[in-house]
Every structure is written in C-alpha cells, then in structure tokens.
Design an enzyme around this catalytic site. Structure first.
Site, mmCIF file in Angstrom:
data_model
loop_
_atom_site.group_PDB
_atom_site.id
_atom_site.type_symbol
_atom_site.label_atom_id
_atom_site.label_comp_id
_atom_site.label_asym_id
_atom_site.label_seq_id
_atom_site.Cartn_x
_atom_site.Cartn_y
_atom_site.Cartn_z
ATOM 1 N N ASN A 22 0.852 -1.191 0.000
ATOM 2 C CA ASN A 22 0.000 0.000 0.000
ATOM 3 C C ASN A 22 0.887 1.241 0.000
ATOM 4 O O ASN A 22 1.710 1.416 0.896
ATOM 5 C CB ASN A 22 -0.876 0.019 1.265
ATOM 6 C CG ASN A 22 -1.862 -1.120 1.302
ATOM 7 O OD1 ASN A 22 -2.966 -1.031 0.792
ATOM 8 N ND2 ASN A 22 -1.457 -2.241 1.913
ATOM 9 N N THR A 73 6.077 0.032 7.266
ATOM 10 C CA THR A 73 5.628 -1.085 8.096
ATOM 11 C C THR A 73 5.539 -2.348 7.246
ATOM 12 O O THR A 73 5.035 -2.305 6.122
ATOM 13 C CB THR A 73 4.229 -0.776 8.682
ATOM 14 O OG1 THR A 73 4.307 0.408 9.475
ATOM 15 C CG2 THR A 73 3.730 -1.921 9.556
ATOM 16 N N MET A 124 5.416 5.565 5.642
ATOM 17 C CA MET A 124 3.984 5.368 5.725
ATOM 18 C C MET A 124 3.505 4.184 4.887
ATOM 19 O O MET A 124 2.401 3.699 5.128
ATOM 20 C CB MET A 124 3.272 6.621 5.261
ATOM 21 C CG MET A 124 2.185 7.023 6.220
ATOM 22 S SD MET A 124 1.997 8.810 6.240
ATOM 23 C CE MET A 124 1.476 9.127 4.549
ATOM 24 N N PRO A 125 4.329 3.735 3.921
ATOM 25 C CA PRO A 125 3.890 2.547 3.165
ATOM 26 C C PRO A 125 3.658 1.364 4.107
ATOM 27 O O PRO A 125 4.342 1.222 5.125
ATOM 28 C CB PRO A 125 5.075 2.268 2.228
ATOM 29 C CG PRO A 125 5.773 3.572 2.095
ATOM 30 C CD PRO A 125 5.636 4.232 3.437
ATOM 31 N N VAL A 126 2.679 0.551 3.749
ATOM 32 C CA VAL A 126 2.340 -0.632 4.544
ATOM 33 C C VAL A 126 2.390 -1.849 3.617
ATOM 34 O O VAL A 126 1.722 -1.870 2.582
ATOM 35 C CB VAL A 126 0.936 -0.518 5.151
ATOM 36 C CG1 VAL A 126 0.566 -1.812 5.867
ATOM 37 C CG2 VAL A 126 0.841 0.656 6.112
#
Lengths: 61, 61, 61, 61, 61, 61
Positions: B7, C40, C1-3
């Site tokens: 994401n 994350t 912030m990427p997941v």
C-alpha cells in the site's frame, strides 16, 4: 504501528474521511496503547459494481 | 504462492513499481524458499485524502 | 507510511522474517522515496489447510 | 459476516463481477454455514502496472 | 493470478475450506478468464473476540 | 456494509477490542452514513516476530 484498513463504497468526502481518521486513531490510541503518530489509517474506495452483500451488487439495489 | 500487498501513496511510476516488484520477489524467494514464479506482488495506490498517519490526512500536511 | 502485508505459509523462522523485513523495507525506501522509519511490514502466517493454489489446498499436495 | 476480498486485474465487467459475487456468496453460505445476507464480497481492481507475478509486471508481458 | 482472501470466524474444517477453495477457484476461472493454476485462495481464521458486527463482538452474542 | 480490518500486535484483551469495535463502528456510522448493523470490524493479531517498523522486527526492540 497499528494499521487500519477501511473499505467503503466510494463517494465519502475528504471531510468525512478526516473525521473517521481522527476518531479511529484516537480509539486505537486509547485502547491499544499505541502512540498516535505510529497509527496508520488507509481508506479503500470501492465502486458500486465491486461490492456485494448477500450476493447482490450494491449498484443493483 | 506467497502474496505481497504493498500500500503506497499514489504517484509511484511504473519503473518504481517494477524495481520494487523485482526486489521484493527476490527477497521472498531467497528467504521463504518459494520459487519466483509463484510469488505475487500487488500494489494498491492510495490517494492523499485516503491515508492518515497520526490521525492527520496525508493531503493536509 | 507505506504498509506491506506479506502472506506466507506458516513455518518461516524469525530470522527469515527479519531478513525479508530488512530487504523489503530497503526496497520500498529506495524506490518509493519513503523514510525507512515510516515503512511497516506485516507477515501473515497461513496454515496449509487455509491456502489453496489452483483450487487445491496446500496441505493436500 | 464472512468477508471476501477478490483482487483482480482491472477490466472485468459488471456482469462478470455479479456472477462471481453470486457464486462465491453461495459457496461460503453452503460450506461455512453463514446466512447469505451477512456475506460481503469486495472486488479490488488492480491495473497492469501494479501487479507482478514472478517478479515481472503484468503490463510487461 | 487473481488472489482471494476469505475472512471467516475460526472453526471451519479442512473439508469446508477445501470445498470453498474449489468452488471459488472455479468461479473466478469461469468469469474472470484466469487459468485455475494461477488463482490463489487464502483463508484467514478470526476468533470470536476479534470479529464485530454492528459494534458487538461475535463472542458476546 | 463497510469493512474495517485492524492489524495490531497480539496481546490486546477482549475488553480492549470490544471498546475499539464500538467506537470504530460509531465513527463509521456517523461519518460514512452506514447503519451500524452492516458495519464489520475484524482484528488481526500479529505476533512480535511478524511485525516490522523501520526494517526492524518488533520482537527485537
């Protein structure tokens, strides 16, 4: 560090997402004990042809 | 057979995704012992109104 | 912030996950332009009765 | 209450999603014992630059 | 290449998952035009304390 | 019909999940305009060897 994915029918406004992001972050912060800055909330906008409940597409209701 | 969902804030180019797909596939192949051809990587592009960290939308920063 | 969510058949060791987490984080940092500390990686361990490829359960192979 | 997320290369028609939603709902109803009205199916359309198998993007094949 | 994630309350048997995996794979094959061998189905077993509908946990019903 | 997936380090109690489920459902109900009974919240408990931030496993901190 908690990660929250919110799947919604498309059409929610930025203001609506902003309010949900604030409240969900506050809730996870309060009850899961994570600092707010490590909580991520991601919204996935789904169109009405791509969402079914009870076997029927949302766009056919 | 491993499945990886990435994401990201929208705006990454095809070349950037290509590079990540290659390296992530290589890493999972090497350490999880899966043949490369059964590894799937899916990118989810999220717009700035749909991503919050610390309770604040990305688009409000 | 990427997941990043990585779905794997259960049984990978902590060392294997550690190596994948490092390399995937490095790859996303390098190509998506995100600082490492906001990336994350979450592993989901799936048992062999809960994974199917080609319609056949992994545990039946 | 079961929730099914279906990730597909974009381009499936509404009729194709409708057929899959009906059949997947029927299958989960029959085998997991959940009433149809509590079963949700969500389709995620992924573009060819955002999907990789074997480390290669779908759009490069 | 399609990837299906099925979230269910834990307790479904291997036979139930096997039947769902076969039927879901068949449905996606038939309507999305993907060869069966590239279709992945992953089941996520969720315990009753970790699933809420209408704001109430499944285990409190 | 909205579906919320909450990924957390394992160890949250039933009471903590109950509180989060209530508040998240209330927030989505209020801002997305969905009746409470169609809102699903699913918690995914992740062990410390399966969660990395900044490339380092949670269990190594």
């Amino acid at each position: 560090m908690p990660v929250v994915h919110v799947n919604l029918i498309e059409g929610r406004t930025k203001e609506q997402k902003k309010a949900m992001a604030e409240e969900i972050t506050e809730s996870v912060h309060k009850h899961a004990g994570a600092p707010k800055q490590v909580i991520t909330v991601v919204f996935h906008d789904i169109d009405g042809d791509s969402w079914a409940a009870g076997g029927a597409l949302f766009s056919d209701r």
